[in-house]
Motif scaffolding. Structure first.
Motif, short mmCIF file in Angstrom:
data_model
loop_
_atom_site.label_atom_id
_atom_site.label_comp_id
_atom_site.label_asym_id
_atom_site.label_seq_id
_atom_site.Cartn_x
_atom_site.Cartn_y
_atom_site.Cartn_z
N THR A 171 1.03 -1.49 -0.32
CA THR A 171 0.23 0.23 -0.06
C THR A 171 0.88 0.86 0.15
O THR A 171 1.76 1.30 0.46
CB THR A 171 -0.82 -0.23 1.63
OG1 THR A 171 -1.81 1.69 1.12
CG2 THR A 171 -0.24 -0.09 2.44
N GLU B 79 5.98 3.17 0.10
CA GLU B 79 5.12 1.72 -0.32
C GLU B 79 5.71 1.08 0.87
O GLU B 79 6.80 1.36 1.30
CB GLU B 79 5.99 1.43 -1.18
CG GLU B 79 5.49 2.20 -2.66
CD GLU B 79 6.20 1.44 -4.22
OE1 GLU B 79 6.92 0.41 -3.44
OE2 GLU B 79 5.83 1.76 -4.79
N GLN C 157 -9.12 -1.09 2.46
CA GLN C 157 -7.76 1.12 2.16
C GLN C 157 -7.12 0.02 0.12
O GLN C 157 -8.08 -0.91 -0.15
CB GLN C 157 -6.67 1.01 2.58
CG GLN C 157 -5.88 -0.26 3.01
CD GLN C 157 -4.35 0.83 3.50
OE1 GLN C 157 -4.86 1.53 4.58
NE2 GLN C 157 -3.33 -0.52 3.51
N ASP C 158 -6.75 1.43 -0.08
CA ASP C 158 -6.08 0.61 -1.79
C ASP C 158 -4.73 0.15 -1.69
O ASP C 158 -3.89 -0.06 -0.45
CB ASP C 158 -6.09 2.43 -2.37
CG ASP C 158 -7.01 2.92 -2.27
OD1 ASP C 158 -8.33 2.29 -2.51
OD2 ASP C 158 -6.62 3.84 -2.83
N TYR C 159 -4.61 -1.16 -2.49
CA TYR C 159 -3.73 -2.35 -2.55
C TYR C 159 -2.98 -2.17 -3.86
O TYR C 159 -4.06 -1.26 -4.75
CB TYR C 159 -3.51 -2.94 -1.91
CG TYR C 159 -4.42 -3.49 -0.88
CD1 TYR C 159 -3.41 -3.25 0.37
CD2 TYR C 159 -5.63 -3.36 -0.26
CE1 TYR C 159 -3.35 -3.56 1.88
CE2 TYR C 159 -6.14 -3.51 0.59
CZ TYR C 159 -4.60 -3.55 2.14
OH TYR C 159 -5.11 -3.13 3.19
N CYS C 160 -1.59 -2.37 -4.09
CA CYS C 160 -1.18 -2.75 -4.76
C CYS C 160 -0.63 -4.20 -5.39
O CYS C 160 0.20 -4.42 -4.16
CB CYS C 160 0.18 -1.45 -5.50
SG CYS C 160 -0.60 0.13 -5.75
N LYS D 273 -3.77 -2.23 -9.71
CA LYS D 273 -4.34 -1.55 -8.06
C LYS D 273 -6.05 -1.75 -7.95
O LYS D 273 -6.87 -2.28 -8.99
CB LYS D 273 -4.60 -0.14 -8.55
CG LYS D 273 -2.75 0.40 -8.58
CD LYS D 273 -3.80 2.10 -8.85
CE LYS D 273 -1.52 2.32 -8.83
NZ LYS D 273 -1.46 3.99 -9.29
N THR E 112 -9.46 -1.74 -3.97
CA THR E 112 -9.57 -1.25 -3.02
C THR E 112 -10.10 -2.61 -2.53
O THR E 112 -11.60 -2.96 -2.86
CB THR E 112 -10.77 -0.18 -3.37
OG1 THR E 112 -9.36 0.55 -3.79
CG2 THR E 112 -10.60 0.97 -1.82
#
Length: 77
Positions: A11, A18, A46-49, A67, A69
């Motif tokens: 994240t 990061e 939350q947002d993740y990659c 990406k 969420t």
């Protein structure tokens, strides 16, 4: 020479930092190709990659991440 594939989940904090949630981890090689399971049930909303890294003699790192969420973890208290 077999291809080695790794993934990591991270994240971001702002635009600079990061934070690894899952550091680079090997992907399983099966008779159908390469695969792994990513259990998102324990992740906080939350947002993740998701980033992949391929190794075939030398590293090739995919600069673009997938990406996504997490909107709910459905944990009942």
């Amino acid at each position: 020479m077999p291809l080695n594939v790794e993934y990591r989940l991270y994240t971001t904090v702002g635009e600079k930092y990061e934070i690894d949630i899952i550091p680079f981890t090997s992907v399983d090689r099966t008779s159908k190709g390469y695969e792994f399971d990513l259990d998102t049930a324990w992740l906080i909303p939350q947002d993740y990659c998701l980033q992949l890294r391929l190794k075939n003699g030398s590293f090739y790192e995919n600069k673009k991440c997938l990406k996504f969420t997490v909107v709910s973890n459905d944990i009942k208290k």
